[in-house]
Design an enzyme around this catalytic site. Sequence first.
Site, PDB file in Angstrom:
ATOM      1  N   VAL A   8       0.861  -1.189   0.000  1.00  0.00           N
ATOM      2  CA  VAL A   8       0.000   0.000   0.000  1.00  0.00           C
ATOM      3  C   VAL A   8       0.893   1.233   0.000  1.00  0.00           C
ATOM      4  CG1 VAL A   8      -0.241   0.026   2.527  1.00  0.00           C
ATOM      5  CG2 VAL A   8      -1.957   1.169   1.093  1.00  0.00           C
ATOM      6  N   PHE A   9       0.541   2.192  -0.849  1.00  0.00           N
ATOM      7  CA  PHE A   9       1.307   3.436  -0.951  1.00  0.00           C
ATOM      8  C   PHE A   9       0.656   4.501  -0.091  1.00  0.00           C
ATOM      9  CE2 PHE A   9       2.314   7.551  -2.943  1.00  0.00           C
ATOM     10  CZ  PHE A   9       3.705   7.475  -2.996  1.00  0.00           C
ATOM     11  N   GLY A  10       1.435   5.063   0.830  1.00  0.00           N
ATOM     12  CA  GLY A  10       0.950   6.133   1.676  1.00  0.00           C
ATOM     13  C   GLY A  10       1.465   7.474   1.202  1.00  0.00           C
ATOM     14  N   TYR A  11       0.574   8.432   1.022  1.00  0.00           N
ATOM     15  CA  TYR A  11       0.970   9.768   0.559  1.00  0.00           C
ATOM     16  C   TYR A  11       0.472  10.864   1.494  1.00  0.00           C
ATOM     17  CZ  TYR A  11      -3.815   9.774  -1.191  1.00  0.00           C
ATOM     18  OH  TYR A  11      -5.183   9.691  -1.276  1.00  0.00           O
ATOM     19  N   GLY A  12      -0.337  10.459   2.511  1.00  0.00           N
ATOM     20  CA  GLY A  12      -0.860  11.401   3.486  1.00  0.00           C
ATOM     21  C   GLY A  12      -0.452  10.953   4.879  1.00  0.00           C
ATOM     22  N   SER A  13      -1.442  10.765   5.757  1.00  0.00           N
ATOM     23  CA  SER A  13      -1.121  10.401   7.136  1.00  0.00           C
ATOM     24  C   SER A  13      -0.462   9.028   7.249  1.00  0.00           C
ATOM     25  CB  SER A  13      -2.382  10.446   8.002  1.00  0.00           C
ATOM     26  OG  SER A  13      -3.351   9.533   7.537  1.00  0.00           O
ATOM     27  N   GLU A 101      -9.868   4.937   5.840  1.00  0.00           N
ATOM     28  CA  GLU A 101      -9.997   5.785   4.660  1.00  0.00           C
ATOM     29  C   GLU A 101     -11.426   5.801   4.127  1.00  0.00           C
ATOM     30  OE1 GLU A 101      -7.375   7.442   4.120  1.00  0.00           O
ATOM     31  OE2 GLU A 101      -5.918   6.252   5.223  1.00  0.00           O
TER      32      GLU A 101
END
Length: 206
Positions: A8-13, A101
Site C-alpha cells: 500500500v502506498f501512503g501519501y498522506g497520514s 480511509e
Amino acid sequence: MDSPPFVVFGYGSLIFKPPPHVISQVAGFLKGYVRRFAQQSHDHRGTPENPGRVVTLVHKEDWDRFSASDAFPHEDVVWGVGYTIDPAYVAEVRDYLDYREKDGYTLETLDIYTIDDGVERVVIHNAYCYVGRPDNPSFIGSEPLDVLAEHIWLSVGPSGKNKDYLYQLAESVRALAPASYDSHLFALETRVRRLDGEEIEDAKGQ
C-alpha cells in the site's frame, strides 16, 4: 502459487502513521498525479459541521480541469512510502485501511518509482493506493492557497488539529529522500506557520 505481495502506498497520514504489520517499506513516488488538500475531513481533522481538509491524489489531467489557477501547475510527482504487509495479516490490514480511509476514498493500483544514480525506475508494480476521486461527495476541489491555509489553521477534529496534520505531513515528505519535494505542500505549510506566528505576536501585544 503464492499471491503477490500486498503493498500500500501512503501519501498522506500513512507516511507518519503507518499501517500495522509492515514487513518492509520503501520511499518512492508516483507519476502523473498531484497531492492536494482537496478532500473534506468530517471524521478526523474536522467535523460534519466544520470539515477540515486532508490530502488526496488527483490525476494531473483531472486537476488541470478543476484548477486553472493552481500555483504549481507543472508538478506531477507525488512522494510517499510503499509498505509491504505481512501476508498473514493482509485481510486484517485491508479492513483497517478501508475503515480508516472510509470518508470518500477508493482503492486503485499504481506503480511506485524511485531514483537510482539519477535514473528513474519502477521499484514496485501495482501497489494499492487510496485515492479520493473527484466524483466522491467529500471532494472539495481547488481553493486559493491563502483561503485553504486559514481553513486548515482553524479546523479541529477527533484526530486533532488540522494544522498538525499538515505540519507532520510536510516534515515527513522532506525526510523521505534527498529528492523528495512537494511545492504545494511546502507553500501551504509556510502560510499556516505564518498564521501561527501572527497569533503569537497578537497575544504578546495584548
